[in-house]
Design a protein around this motif. Sequence first.
Motif, mmCIF file in Angstrom:
data_model
loop_
_atom_site.group_PDB
_atom_site.id
_atom_site.type_symbol
_atom_site.label_atom_id
_atom_site.label_comp_id
_atom_site.label_asym_id
_atom_site.label_seq_id
_atom_site.Cartn_x
_atom_site.Cartn_y
_atom_site.Cartn_z
ATOM 1 N N THR A 120 -39.177 25.733 -32.243
ATOM 2 C CA THR A 120 -39.095 27.079 -31.679
ATOM 3 C C THR A 120 -37.801 27.230 -30.886
ATOM 4 N N THR A 121 -37.089 28.314 -31.168
ATOM 5 C CA THR A 121 -35.867 28.622 -30.446
ATOM 6 C C THR A 121 -36.053 29.973 -29.764
ATOM 7 N N PHE A 122 -35.825 29.999 -28.455
ATOM 8 C CA PHE A 122 -35.964 31.227 -27.679
ATOM 9 C C PHE A 122 -34.603 31.855 -27.452
ATOM 10 N N SER A 123 -34.577 33.158 -27.483
ATOM 11 C CA SER A 123 -33.383 33.923 -27.150
ATOM 12 C C SER A 123 -33.734 34.796 -25.947
ATOM 13 N N ALA A 124 -33.246 34.399 -24.779
ATOM 14 C CA ALA A 124 -33.547 35.137 -23.553
ATOM 15 C C ALA A 124 -32.751 36.442 -23.532
ATOM 16 N N LEU A 125 -33.444 37.520 -23.198
ATOM 17 C CA LEU A 125 -32.810 38.829 -23.120
ATOM 18 C C LEU A 125 -32.503 39.222 -21.681
ATOM 19 N N GLY A 126 -33.296 38.695 -20.745
ATOM 20 C CA GLY A 126 -33.095 39.005 -19.335
ATOM 21 C C GLY A 126 -34.344 38.767 -18.525
ATOM 22 N N LYS A 127 -34.186 38.831 -17.198
ATOM 23 C CA LYS A 127 -35.297 38.617 -16.267
ATOM 24 C C LYS A 127 -35.371 39.780 -15.297
ATOM 25 N N ILE A 128 -36.576 39.980 -14.795
ATOM 26 C CA ILE A 128 -36.783 41.020 -13.786
ATOM 27 C C ILE A 128 -37.964 40.606 -12.917
ATOM 28 N N ALA A 129 -37.809 40.779 -11.625
ATOM 29 C CA ALA A 129 -38.888 40.479 -10.682
ATOM 30 C C ALA A 129 -39.423 41.804 -10.131
ATOM 31 N N TYR A 130 -40.340 41.707 -9.221
ATOM 32 C CA TYR A 130 -40.870 42.918 -8.589
ATOM 33 C C TYR A 130 -39.818 43.525 -7.672
ATOM 34 N N LYS A 131 -39.688 44.837 -7.768
ATOM 35 C CA LYS A 131 -38.847 45.588 -6.846
ATOM 36 C C LYS A 131 -39.611 46.840 -6.472
ATOM 37 N N PRO A 132 -39.622 47.207 -5.200
ATOM 38 C CA PRO A 132 -40.289 48.449 -4.825
ATOM 39 C C PRO A 132 -39.640 49.626 -5.552
ATOM 40 N N GLY A 133 -40.429 50.634 -5.819
ATOM 41 C CA GLY A 133 -39.891 51.815 -6.483
ATOM 42 C C GLY A 133 -40.819 52.357 -7.545
#
Length: 150
Positions: A120-133
Amino acid sequence: MTKKLLILLFFLGSFMMQAQSLAWRTNMTDAIAISNDQKKPMLILFTASGVPENLQNEIFKTPDFAVWSRDNVVLVKLDLSDMNASDSDREQNVKLKNAFGVQDLPEVCFAMASVRKNKTTFSALGKIAYKPGGAKAWIAESNSILHPVE
């Protein structure tokens, strides 16, 4: 008249319940197969017991997120504290957490994956955490990760 109103309320109520019930995958192999079949990236939620619930409560439990996720991603939840998971699944989840560079929990990674010759090969697109809004702002940021303007 009352009967028609009750029927309408029943259908609206069942629609709202269905809109908020998300199909989170917990098995990465199944999630990869579904992601590739549907040609959608995976939204991988790395979490554990005792982590803040803001992301769950303010984003994932909203109708906006339910509609957006259905159309855009395959949902995967990897609970690093799940005592019911097999040792190999727990080990795999920790390796994925480290491979994606996840520091703080909960955090979401967007990725595609391919399997060739049982590798299995993963291609990361991006990360995001919790942000108020709220959900709309979180979805807008997620869209900018999934659909970057070139």
